[in-house]
Design an enzyme around this catalytic site. Structure first.
Site, PDB file in Angstrom:
ATOM      1  N   LYS A 174     -25.370-128.861  66.324  1.00 54.83           N
ATOM      2  CA  LYS A 174     -23.531-129.553  66.530  1.00 54.83           C
ATOM      3  C   LYS A 174     -23.229-130.542  66.535  1.00 54.83           C
ATOM      4  O   LYS A 174     -23.237-131.899  66.771  1.00 54.83           O
ATOM      5  CB  LYS A 174     -23.938-130.396  68.255  1.00 54.83           C
ATOM      6  CG  LYS A 174     -22.185-130.074  68.554  1.00 54.83           C
ATOM      7  CD  LYS A 174     -21.949-130.390  70.034  1.00 54.83           C
ATOM      8  CE  LYS A 174     -21.717-131.941  69.953  1.00 54.83           C
ATOM      9  NZ  LYS A 174     -20.271-132.154  69.339  1.00 54.83           N
ATOM     10  N   ASP A 206     -17.874-129.783  72.085  1.00 55.95           N
ATOM     11  CA  ASP A 206     -17.356-131.406  72.295  1.00 55.95           C
ATOM     12  C   ASP A 206     -18.719-132.059  72.841  1.00 55.95           C
ATOM     13  O   ASP A 206     -20.281-131.454  73.532  1.00 55.95           O
ATOM     14  CB  ASP A 206     -16.651-131.379  72.826  1.00 55.95           C
ATOM     15  CG  ASP A 206     -16.673-131.024  74.211  1.00 55.95           C
ATOM     16  OD1 ASP A 206     -17.188-130.068  74.140  1.00 55.95           O
ATOM     17  OD2 ASP A 206     -14.960-130.750  74.915  1.00 55.95           O
ATOM     18  N   GLY A 209     -19.383-131.104  76.540  1.00 53.26           N
ATOM     19  CA  GLY A 209     -19.872-128.981  76.811  1.00 53.26           C
ATOM     20  C   GLY A 209     -21.212-129.176  75.661  1.00 53.26           C
ATOM     21  O   GLY A 209     -22.288-129.183  76.903  1.00 53.26           O
ATOM     22  N   VAL A 210     -21.219-128.482  74.823  1.00 51.60           N
ATOM     23  CA  VAL A 210     -22.313-128.411  74.053  1.00 51.60           C
ATOM     24  C   VAL A 210     -23.347-129.020  73.780  1.00 51.60           C
ATOM     25  O   VAL A 210     -24.894-129.349  73.943  1.00 51.60           O
ATOM     26  CB  VAL A 210     -21.855-127.764  72.849  1.00 51.60           C
ATOM     27  CG1 VAL A 210     -23.013-127.662  71.503  1.00 51.60           C
ATOM     28  CG2 VAL A 210     -21.112-126.679  73.066  1.00 51.60           C
ATOM     29  N   GLU A 249     -30.015-142.503  66.760  1.00 50.50           N
ATOM     30  CA  GLU A 249     -29.091-143.711  65.995  1.00 50.50           C
ATOM     31  C   GLU A 249     -27.839-144.423  66.197  1.00 50.50           C
ATOM     32  O   GLU A 249     -27.224-143.680  66.226  1.00 50.50           O
ATOM     33  CB  GLU A 249     -28.879-142.789  64.257  1.00 50.50           C
ATOM     34  CG  GLU A 249     -30.081-142.655  64.175  1.00 50.50           C
ATOM     35  CD  GLU A 249     -31.056-143.405  63.249  1.00 50.50           C
ATOM     36  OE1 GLU A 249     -31.145-144.813  63.562  1.00 50.50           O
ATOM     37  OE2 GLU A 249     -32.830-143.405  62.873  1.00 50.50           O
ATOM     38  N   CYS A 282     -21.928-146.919  60.960  1.00 46.28           N
ATOM     39  CA  CYS A 282     -22.683-148.136  62.112  1.00 46.28           C
ATOM     40  C   CYS A 282     -24.135-149.599  61.117  1.00 46.28           C
ATOM     41  O   CYS A 282     -23.233-150.059  61.823  1.00 46.28           O
ATOM     42  CB  CYS A 282     -23.942-147.010  62.850  1.00 46.28           C
ATOM     43  SG  CYS A 282     -24.781-146.191  61.041  1.00 46.28           S
ATOM     44  N   GLU A 382     -18.343-153.752  68.909  1.00 44.08           N
ATOM     45  CA  GLU A 382     -18.390-153.006  67.331  1.00 44.08           C
ATOM     46  C   GLU A 382     -16.765-152.318  67.379  1.00 44.08           C
ATOM     47  O   GLU A 382     -16.681-151.030  67.604  1.00 44.08           O
ATOM     48  CB  GLU A 382     -19.370-151.258  67.429  1.00 44.08           C
ATOM     49  CG  GLU A 382     -19.463-150.833  66.250  1.00 44.08           C
ATOM     50  CD  GLU A 382     -20.650-148.951  66.001  1.00 44.08           C
ATOM     51  OE1 GLU A 382     -20.848-149.085  65.136  1.00 44.08           O
ATOM     52  OE2 GLU A 382     -20.808-148.798  67.138  1.00 44.08           O
TER      53      GLU A 382
END
Length: 479
Positions: A174, A206, A209-210, A249, A282, A382
Site C-alpha cells: 500500500k 489511505d 482504509g487499506v 521505520e 526522517c 519533527e
C-alpha cells in the site's frame, strides 16, 4: 493529467470493487496530476488472499531463483528511470534532476545491494560443531503488508519489496495515496520481471482504509511500515490482536554535533543536507549543535548558505528545492516556524510565508533558527520541512546530553577531527545510525532507529533478516 489506474492483484490489473476516486495533487501547482482509486476492505481482502495462496509455492522456490527474479527486476528498473522520475517529481514535488539522481537512484541501489547480500546469506546453516545434527533454517515470515510513505517513495518500496522477495515472503503493497504513481510503475516492472502471480500485489488506499485492514488482517503475518511515529503507534496497536510481526521505520530529530575542530565545510554541508528533499527526510540533521567557540561563525555561515538555497517548481531542471508535499504539511510547517519565533528563537534565515515570486504551490522558505534551546518546539518536533534549529553547547558531555534528549533515535551526525572523541560520540549517541564528517554509511549498512524512531533494520543482509523467521531443527540428517 494521468488517467486513473486499477490495482495489481494476483498477476493482473483489476478494477476496484467500488468507485472511490482520489485526486493526486501536484504540489508545485496545487492542481491534480492524476486520479486514482482508493481500495476498500474487499479489495484488500482479495489482495491478501492472493498473497496467501501464492505463499507456499514462493517459499519453496529455490533462493537462487528468487534472486534471479530480483536481478530481472533491476533490468526492468533501468528502462523505467525517466518514467519514475517524472512521476515522483509531479506527485510529491522532487525537483526533476534530484528525482532522476537521488529518488530513482536510491531504488536501484537498494535492489543491487540485496542481490549482493543474498548471494552470501546462509539461509540454512549448522548450529555449530558442538551440535552436528542441529540445523538453523531461515524461512519467510509469510504474507507481508508493506506500507510506504510519500517522501522517498521508491527508496522505501525497494527496501521492502527487495528484501521480502528474496526472503520468500509474498506481499501486499500500500503506497502513500499522496505519491502512488511511481508504485504503479513499479508494479509494471514486477510484472515484466516475471514474478509469479500473487507474490506481489498492490492496492492503493489511505491509512484509515487499506492500511488499517492490512494491520489487523488475520492472514497478514507481518507489517513493514515507514511513516510517522503517530501512525506507527496505531499500526502496532492494530496488529497486537493477531500478534503479527511489526517492523517500523518512523520519525527523527537528528542532531548534527559540530565541534570546534570540525572541517571548514561542516556547517555548509549540514545546512544543505537539512534542506535536501525540502527537509522531508526522517534522517534529516534538523538540530545543529555547535560548540561555543565556533558558534557565532557557524550561525553566520548557516544563514548565508540557507539564503542561497533556491526554491522553485519541481518540473524545472537545476539545483533547487521544490515544494513540500501538500497543503496540510505546508500549514503545519508554517505554524511551527511561527511557534519558533514566538518562543524567542532567533530567526536568521527564511520565516513564514512563501518565497518571493511563488504565490502558488506549497513552497516554504529555507529557514534557520539560532539561539535555540532543546525545550523549544522547533527542537523537539519533527517539522518535516526545510527548517534548521541551531543550539550552542560547551562540552562533549553536554552535546551528548542534548543530542539524546529527544524521544527519537534515528540518525545523529558528528563533525570533529579528533578520532577518539568521534568514537566516544558514536558509542554515546542513542540512535540507530551515526555518521561522521560527511561520510555516508556503506552499501548494505542497516537503516533504522531506536526509541520512537522505530525498530527493525532495512537494507542489505539486515533487511533480509527482518523478513525471516529462525527455525531450529534438532536431529538433522545429512542428505
Amino acid at each position: 493529467m494521468i488517467e486513473k489506474r486499477d490495482f495489481y492483484i494476483n498477476g493482473h490489473w483489476v478494477a476496484p470493487s467500488q468507485a472511490n476516486d482520489f485526486a493526486v495533487i501536484d504540489p508545485s501547482t496545487e492542481a491534480p496530476c492524476a486520479v486514482i482509486s482508493l481500495g476498500s476492505e474487499a479489495d484488500t481482502n482479495t489482495a491478501v488472499a492472493a498473497a496467501k495462496s501464492a505463499l507456499p509455492g514462493w517459499m519453496a522456490t529455490p533462493v537462487a531463483e528468487r534472486i534471479a527474479l530480483v536481478e530481472k527486476l533491476v533490468e526492468a528498473y533501468k528502462t523505467r528511470g525517466e518514467d519514475l522520475a517524472q512521476a515522483m517529481s509531479s506527485e510529491m514535488g522532487a525537483p526533476i534532476d534530484m528525482a532522476r539522481s537521488q529518488q530513482v537512484g536510491a531504488g536501484i541501489y537498494h535492489l543491487q545491494n540485496f542481490i549482493r547480500a543474498a548471494k552470501k546469506f546462509e539461509f540454512e546453516k549448522p548450529l555449530g560443531s558442538h551440535a552436528p545434527n542441529d540445523m538453523i533454517i531461515h524461512e519467510a515470515v509469510g504474507v507481508a503488508a508493506l506500507i510506504t510513505p510519500w517522501n522517498w517513495p521508491m527508496n522505501q518500496i525497494t527496501l521492502k519489496v527487495g528484501a521480502a522477495a528474496i526472503a520468500g515472503c509474498t506481499m501486499v503493497l500500500k503506497p502513500s495515496e499522496q505519491s502512488p504513481l511511481n508504485a504503479m510503475i513499479f508494479a509494471e516492472m514486477m510484472d515484466e520481471a516475471g514474478f509469479p502471480a500473487g507474490v506481489f500485489n498492490l492496492v492503493n488506499g489511505d491509512g484509515v482504509g487499506v492500511g488499517s485492514t492490512l494491520s489487523s488482517h488475520p492472514d497478514v503475518d507481518m507489517v513493514s511500515f515507514t511513516g510517522s511515529t503517530r501512525a506507527g503507534t496505531a499500526i502496532s496497536k492494530s496488529a497486537a490482536d493477531t500478534l503479527k510481526k511489526v517492523h517500523l521505520e518512523l520519525g527523527g530529530k537528528g542532531a548534527n554535533v559540530i565541534f570546534d575542530d570540525a572541517d571548514e565545510k561542516a556547517v555548509k554541508r549540514g545546512v544543505l543536507h537539512m534542506m535536501n528533499n525540502t527537509g522531508q527526510s526522517c534522517n534529516a540533521p534538523s538540530r545543529m549543535l555547535v560548540q561555543r567557540g565556533v558558534y557565532d561563525a557557524a550561525v553566520a555561515t548557516a544563514a548565508e548558505v540557507a539564503a542561497k538555497v533556491s526554491v522553485g517548481p519541481a518540473s524545472e531542471e537545476g539545483r533547487h528545492i521544490g515544494p513540500v508535499v501538500n497543503e496540510l504539511q505546508w500549514g503545519k510547517i508554517q505554524s511551527l516556524i511561527q511557534q519558533g519565533i514566538d518562543e524567542g528563537a532567533k530567526l536568521v534565515a527564511g520565516g513564514t510565508g512563501r518565497p518571493e515570486g511563488l504565490e502558488k504551490g506549497f513552497y516554504v522558505k529555507p529557514t534557520v533558527f539560532a539561539d535555540v534551546n532543546n525545550q523549544m518546539v522547533v527542537a523537539r518536533e519533527e517539522i518535516f520541512g526545510p527548517v534548521l534549529a541551531i543550539i550552542p553547547f560547551d562540552t562533549e558531555e553536554e552535546a551528548v546530553a542534548i543530542a539524546n534528549d529527544t524521544p527519537y533515535g534515528l540518525t545523529n551526525y558528528v563533525q570533529t577531527q579528533d578520532t577518539a572523541r568521534a568514537n566516544r560520540m558514536a558509542r554515546g549517541l542513542r540512535s540507530g545510525m551515526v555518521e561522521m564528517n560527511g561520510q555516508s554509511r556503506g552499501a548494505g549498512a542497516p537503516f533504522g532507529g531506536m526509541k520512537q524512531s522505530g525498530n527493525g533494520r532495512e537494507g542489505g543482509s539486515f533487511g533480509i533478516e527482518d523478513f525471516l523467521e529462525v527455525k531450529a531443527v534438532g536431529g538433522w540428517a545429512a542428505e
